[in-house]
Design a protein around this motif. Structure first.
Motif, PDB file in Angstrom:
ATOM      1  N   VAL A  63      61.587  91.380 -31.826  1.00 25.66           N
ATOM      2  CA  VAL A  63      61.669  90.613 -30.683  1.00 25.66           C
ATOM      3  C   VAL A  63      60.783  89.888 -30.392  1.00 25.66           C
ATOM      4  N   ILE A  64      60.934  88.793 -29.787  1.00 25.21           N
ATOM      5  CA  ILE A  64      60.047  87.980 -29.002  1.00 25.21           C
ATOM      6  C   ILE A  64      59.751  88.221 -27.670  1.00 25.21           C
ATOM      7  N   VAL A  65      58.484  88.627 -27.273  1.00 22.39           N
ATOM      8  CA  VAL A  65      58.364  89.222 -25.961  1.00 22.39           C
ATOM      9  C   VAL A  65      57.295  88.122 -25.255  1.00 22.39           C
ATOM     10  N   ASP A  66      57.562  88.052 -23.929  1.00 18.46           N
ATOM     11  CA  ASP A  66      56.675  87.262 -22.971  1.00 18.46           C
ATOM     12  C   ASP A  66      55.500  88.309 -22.727  1.00 18.46           C
ATOM     13  N   ARG A  67      54.310  87.731 -23.116  1.00 19.45           N
ATOM     14  CA  ARG A  67      53.445  88.796 -23.132  1.00 19.45           C
ATOM     15  C   ARG A  67      52.896  89.133 -21.586  1.00 19.45           C
ATOM     16  N   ALA A  74      54.563  87.144 -28.026  1.00 20.43           N
ATOM     17  CA  ALA A  74      54.269  87.701 -29.201  1.00 20.43           C
ATOM     18  C   ALA A  74      55.479  88.453 -29.735  1.00 20.43           C
ATOM     19  N   LEU A  75      55.465  88.767 -31.055  1.00 21.15           N
ATOM     20  CA  LEU A  75      56.463  89.744 -31.596  1.00 21.15           C
ATOM     21  C   LEU A  75      56.220  91.139 -31.610  1.00 21.15           C
ATOM     22  N   ASP A  76      57.323  91.847 -31.199  1.00 25.82           N
ATOM     23  CA  ASP A  76      57.166  93.120 -31.064  1.00 25.82           C
ATOM     24  C   ASP A  76      58.591  93.854 -31.286  1.00 25.82           C
ATOM     25  N   GLY A  77      58.491  95.210 -31.510  1.00 27.71           N
ATOM     26  CA  GLY A  77      59.815  95.864 -31.872  1.00 27.71           C
ATOM     27  C   GLY A  77      60.463  96.362 -30.748  1.00 27.71           C
ATOM     28  N   ALA A 109      61.590  83.856 -36.361  1.00 27.65           N
ATOM     29  CA  ALA A 109      60.199  84.527 -36.362  1.00 27.65           C
ATOM     30  C   ALA A 109      60.377  85.487 -37.447  1.00 27.65           C
ATOM     31  N   SER A 110      61.408  86.453 -37.427  1.00 24.52           N
ATOM     32  CA  SER A 110      61.559  87.515 -38.582  1.00 24.52           C
ATOM     33  C   SER A 110      61.354  87.146 -39.871  1.00 24.52           C
ATOM     34  N   THR A 149      52.705  79.136 -31.359  1.00 25.09           N
ATOM     35  CA  THR A 149      52.515  79.963 -30.159  1.00 25.09           C
ATOM     36  C   THR A 149      52.590  81.528 -30.593  1.00 25.09           C
ATOM     37  N   LEU A 150      53.326  81.746 -31.483  1.00 22.54           N
ATOM     38  CA  LEU A 150      53.162  83.376 -31.863  1.00 22.54           C
ATOM     39  C   LEU A 150      52.014  83.846 -32.615  1.00 22.54           C
TER      40      LEU A 150
END
Ligand SMILES: [Zn+2]
Length: 190
Positions: free
Chosen positions: A162-166, A151-154, A86-87, A143-144
């Motif tokens: 990092v990928i996070v579960d919303r 979603a992508l978050d820091g 993702a990065s 999906t992202l």
């Protein structure tokens, strides 16, 4: 003349990208979606690829496309590899910088398809025995981009993507920071 030159170059690019998708064992449906080629042209391209490359077989996926976002969160290694991929996609602009970018919900665009191949190829060269197939990479990007489930978050500690579960209420933390926090907790506990 100029118009037909441009058109030729565009078609050529479409075929080149479709060939890269075929080499990555993408489904016909995915190739059609990302290149705009018809099923018939994709089938012909697939046949000529087999003839010219001398390859006797490229694994073709049948049945359902990947559809479970939880797949990318299942193990520590999967979470790490998904974050790497993702990065790369974010760096190469395959993923929009703002979640749910409207312009990217429509037809994928040939430039984006080209960048997706690049991101996936770099990911494969960085990771030994990559866990994520090309089809899963496409699913991860979709999906992202939608940003409904993942979603992508820091990372709150180091800022790594990092990928996070919303739906999760936990603070986003990368695998490394998570592990060091856990070992800290273990020391306090003893
Ligand atoms: Zn971190």
């Amino acid at each position: 003349m100029r118009v037909s030159d441009d058109r030729y170059a565009r078609d050529r690019l479409r075929f080149d990208i479709a060939l890269r998708f075929i080499r990555h064992e993408a489904r016909t449906h995915t190739i059609r979606q990302w290149t705009g080629l018809t099923d018939d042209r994709i089938r012909k391209l697939y046949r000529s690829y087999l003839n010219e490359s001398g390859a006797t077989h490229v694994h073709r996926h049948r049945g359902k496309s990947p559809h479970q976002a939880a797949h990318f969160m299942r193990t520590v290694r999967m979470r790490q590899e998904s974050a790497v991929l993702a990065s790369l996609c974010r760096m190469l602009d395959v993923l929009p910088h703002a979640a749910g970018g409207e312009c990217l919900r429509g037809p994928a665009g040939i430039r984006r398809a080209h960048l997706l191949c690049q991101a996936y190829e770099v990911y494969c060269s960085l990771v030994s025995a990559p866990l994520i197939s090309f089809e899963h990479a496409v699913f991860l990007i979709t999906t992202l981009t939608r940003a409904e489930e993942l979603a992508l978050d820091g990372c709150r500690q180091c800022g790594a993507l990092v990928i996070v579960d919303r739906l999760s209420l936990r603070q986003p933390r990368c695998v490394t920071c998570h592990a060091s926090a856990d070992s800290g907790m273990a020391r306090i506990g003893h």
